[in-house]
Design an enzyme around this catalytic site. Structure first.
Site, mmCIF file in Angstrom:
data_model
loop_
_atom_site.group_PDB
_atom_site.id
_atom_site.type_symbol
_atom_site.label_atom_id
_atom_site.label_comp_id
_atom_site.label_asym_id
_atom_site.label_seq_id
_atom_site.Cartn_x
_atom_site.Cartn_y
_atom_site.Cartn_z
ATOM 1 N N ASP A 81 36.538 47.008 46.023
ATOM 2 C CA ASP A 81 35.305 46.905 45.237
ATOM 3 C C ASP A 81 34.635 48.285 45.079
ATOM 4 O O ASP A 81 34.582 49.061 46.045
ATOM 5 C CB ASP A 81 34.376 45.944 46.021
ATOM 6 N N ASP A 103 34.849 52.357 39.649
ATOM 7 C CA ASP A 103 33.436 52.371 39.281
ATOM 8 C C ASP A 103 33.036 53.761 38.791
ATOM 9 O O ASP A 103 32.687 54.638 39.577
ATOM 10 C CB ASP A 103 32.593 51.952 40.496
ATOM 11 N N THR A 229 25.642 39.849 49.599
ATOM 12 C CA THR A 229 24.466 39.734 50.468
ATOM 13 C C THR A 229 24.254 38.315 50.990
ATOM 14 O O THR A 229 23.895 38.136 52.173
ATOM 15 C CB THR A 229 23.222 40.224 49.673
#
Ligand code: G3H
Ligand code: ZN
Length: 276
Positions: A81, A103, A229
């Site tokens: 990620d 990213d 989260t």
């Protein structure tokens, strides 16, 4: 069954469903997530983020999650990620990750495109899928210096066409690390984006997405939603409670039992909202 992202995302969007992708940090939460997916008969994505990479060598994660994925009764993808570094991506692919995110969201558009293309080239040669990001999803923590930039639909179209990524993260109102479900999704922006591209869309910061929006997003070519989260809160808050209630227990296999159950409950409920 260990898979990359392509088939599971394409199948999900065809049936107006979305694949849940969870940030996991070790055996305990990965096991809870896989059990949740099996119980829901849904594919799932286990994601390794920057904090996890700094905590433990990705080769260990790759081996552990790889074995768990192969044994699972549902398709499980292992995804790196928010990677910003080509070297880390190459290493993740080498040690067994089936999917990666490059990213480049903080870079100028052309640089983001060029770097993403390089990653796609490497990944395609190894049967690994790639997620790119256009626009930028910021963080609710003020100390993290990530710009918030909403995705411009025409830029998303250009980016998708140039890079040929397998999934595209867009910024349409979510924020990373929200502890409450208060994100305001910009459906008008999302509609404009999906009119222009076929690439499955990815929504980051989905802990902050309201339940009704998770359900609604499944109708919009959203292939993957990222949730981190919510699981970390479930694990840590329950562990705190367990330790407070049992001051004499020091055996981690006992202390982790209820936190794992709570992580599984949250994962099951998110997967269900996504249509499974
Ligand atoms: O890439 C990871 C996600 O975007 C997770 O976001 O921790 O706010 O759910 P979240
Ligand atoms: Zn994210």
């Amino acid at each position: 069954m260990l898979v990359n992202m392509k088939g599971i995302l394409e199948d999900a969007v065809k049936s107006n469903r979305t694949v849940a992708a969870f940030n996991v940090f070790g055996y305990e939460d990965a096991k809870a997530v896989i059990e949740a997916a099996e119980e829901s008969n849904a594919p799932v994505i286990l994601m390794t983020n920057k904090d996890a990479v700094e905590f433990m060598d990705i080769e260990y994660f790759a081996k552990l999650f790889g074995i768990m994925a192969k044994k699972a009764k549902v398709p499980v993808c292992i995804h790196l990620d928010h990677a910003k570094d080509y070297g880390l991506i190459a290493r993740a692919i080498k040690v067994g990750y089936t999917s990666v995110m490059y990213d480049g969201s903080q870079l100028p558009l052309e640089e983001n495109i060029e770097n993403t293309k390089e990653v796609v080239k490497l990944a395609n040669a190894c049967n690994v899928t790639v997620e790119g990001e256009i626009g930028s999803v910021a963080y609710s923590d003020k100390n993290l210096d990530v710009k918030s930039i909403y995705t411009e639909p025409e830029e998303a179209e250009y980016f998708a066409k140039e890079t040929k990524v397998h999934a595209l993260a867009v910024a349409i109102g979510t924020l990373h690390r929200m502890q409450v479900q208060e994100a305001e999704i910009q459906y008008d922006r999302l509609e404009k984006i999906i009119k222009l591209i076929d690439t499955p869309i990815v929504i980051h910061g989905s802990t902050g997405v309201k339940d009704e929006d998770l359900q609604r997003l499944t109708k919009y070519n959203v292939g993957k939603v990222n949730i981190g989260t919510a699981l970390r809160m479930a694990f840590a808050n329950t562990l705190r409670e367990e330790m407070g209630n049992n001051p004499n227990i020091f055996d981690r296999t006992k202390l982790f039992r209820r936190p794992m159950e709570e992580v599984k409950k949250v994962a099951v409920s998110k997967i269900k909202l996504l249509g499974w």
